[in-house]
Design an enzyme around this catalytic site. Sequence first.
Site, PDB file in Angstrom:
ATOM      1  N   HIS A 293       0.927  -0.966  -0.053  1.00 29.54           N
ATOM      2  CA  HIS A 293      -0.122  -0.201   0.272  1.00 29.54           C
ATOM      3  C   HIS A 293       0.511   1.768   0.097  1.00 29.54           C
ATOM      4  O   HIS A 293      -0.216   2.847  -0.558  1.00 29.54           O
ATOM      5  CB  HIS A 293      -1.153   0.029   0.917  1.00 29.54           C
ATOM      6  CG  HIS A 293      -0.579   0.552   2.433  1.00 29.54           C
ATOM      7  ND1 HIS A 293      -0.504  -0.946   3.655  1.00 29.54           N
ATOM      8  CD2 HIS A 293       0.042   1.844   3.150  1.00 29.54           C
ATOM      9  CE1 HIS A 293       0.289   0.378   4.825  1.00 29.54           C
ATOM     10  NE2 HIS A 293       0.161   1.237   4.101  1.00 29.54           N
TER      11      HIS A 293
ATOM     12  N   ASP B  42      -0.699  -7.532   0.940  1.00 31.44           N
ATOM     13  CA  ASP B  42       0.378  -5.926   1.385  1.00 31.44           C
ATOM     14  C   ASP B  42       1.342  -6.324   1.919  1.00 31.44           C
ATOM     15  O   ASP B  42       2.439  -5.938   2.541  1.00 31.44           O
ATOM     16  CB  ASP B  42      -0.570  -5.015   2.623  1.00 31.44           C
ATOM     17  CG  ASP B  42      -0.427  -3.404   2.698  1.00 31.44           C
ATOM     18  OD1 ASP B  42       0.142  -3.491   1.658  1.00 31.44           O
ATOM     19  OD2 ASP B  42      -0.846  -3.449   3.739  1.00 31.44           O
TER      20      ASP B  42
ATOM     21  N   GLY C 267       2.819   5.856   9.054  1.00 28.61           N
ATOM     22  CA  GLY C 267       4.239   6.257   9.137  1.00 28.61           C
ATOM     23  C   GLY C 267       5.256   5.077   9.228  1.00 28.61           C
ATOM     24  O   GLY C 267       6.350   4.448   9.239  1.00 28.61           O
TER      25      GLY C 267
END
Length: 335
Positions: free
Chosen positions: A104, A161, A249
């Site tokens: 992603h 992912d 983050g």
Amino acid sequence: MDIPWQLQVLFQMLLSWTLVANGHLEFPFLSLSTGHTSSPHNEPSDAGKFVILPKVVGGYSITIAQVPFQVSVRRRSMHERTYGLGLICGGALISQRVVCSAAHCFAVNNSYNPVRFYGPKLFVVVAGSTQIDQADRNTKEYLVQQIIGHSDYNATTLENDIALIFLNGYVSWSSKTVRAIPLATKAQREGTTCLINGWGKVTVVGKSGSLQQAPVPILNPSLCRAIYLLPMSQLCAGFMQGGIDACQGDSGGPLICDGQLAGIISWGVGCADPGFPGVYTNVSYFVDWIRSMNATLDYSKYLVMDSADGRRLATSPQRTWWLALAFLLIALSGG
Ligand SMILES: *[C@@H]1O[C@H](CO)[C@@H](O)[C@H](O)[C@H]1NC(C)=O
Ligand SMILES: *[C@@H]1O[C@H](CO)[C@@H](O)[C@H](O)[C@H]1NC(C)=O
Ligand SMILES: *[C@@H]1O[C@H](CO)[C@@H](O)[C@H](O)[C@H]1NC(C)=O
Ligand SMILES: *[C@@H]1O[C@H](CO)[C@@H](O)[C@H](O)[C@H]1NC(C)=O
């Protein structure tokens, strides 16, 4: 480095507007612009509203020597303008030229099927640093030769992912703050305490420039399935009472169990919210994928960078070579 946070928010927002139109997914690009937005009653079919985990919440500061495989993936244009800006995701070095991270982080359009990934030139990978905005002699910086995102990455469920970042050079093991982490090839036992790291948000509103770590226990797969309907390719870890989690983050960073790479920080609902543990890509499920993708990489090739690409690569051996050669030629011709 002393950019006021309001400006950073503005940067991030501009970046996110120009880069992604991603519905409700909160991307690391957006990590500073909004808090967490999901409702605690999301059904799995609403997974698109889930917030992608950006940062370690409830952890403690560590140094990179404790987790020498941890890297940060940064947006090159921002990074080259102001060192320390441009953090997109975390990652883990798994061999001398390969970093494992989350798909992603690189998907161009998260509502588009089939998925497309950004080209490698947009990114830079920084290893060997504890502070996001400080480089020292152990810090190594790499351009990216190729990004391989999983072709079945699903932006709605965040299944598959996983992405590999093929670095534009061999990582040198000469620095003791840069090492690879072995892949976990077996399932993790419930209750195993694992570790997550990242430079993401420390609280859902704050931000830390120093590497954070937090312990998270592997939860019972049936419990994870009950909360999120997780398939085998994902696992969940954390505390049902909340308080410790990954957040914006941190995505792409490692979940470390018994010194092995067991998971990739993927998503969650909020950050450290009670009742919603973090969700990780199950690395042992993807070991074959990692190995077969690695086998497609051409280790004899290096990306040819255009002239603008050469800037700020003080640590690049190629550049040092060219500089040395240039000096030699000047010395020879000039006398
Ligand atoms: C993403 O893909 C969707 C579906 O094809 C399209 O409608 C949308 O405009 C695309 N957005 C961007 C930013 O390319
Ligand atoms: C993603 O998963 C959802 C739910 O299983 C499915 O409906 C959708 O078609 C999948 N998208 C892609 C691109 O495979
Ligand atoms: C992860 O993948 C492995 C290998 O396919 C599997 O055995 C395991 O059950 C999966 N889930 C967890 C929680 O480890
Ligand atoms: C990828 O392939 C290279 C060259 O064969 C090998 O040295 C390296 O260990 C492999 N990395 C992974 C993660 O499999």
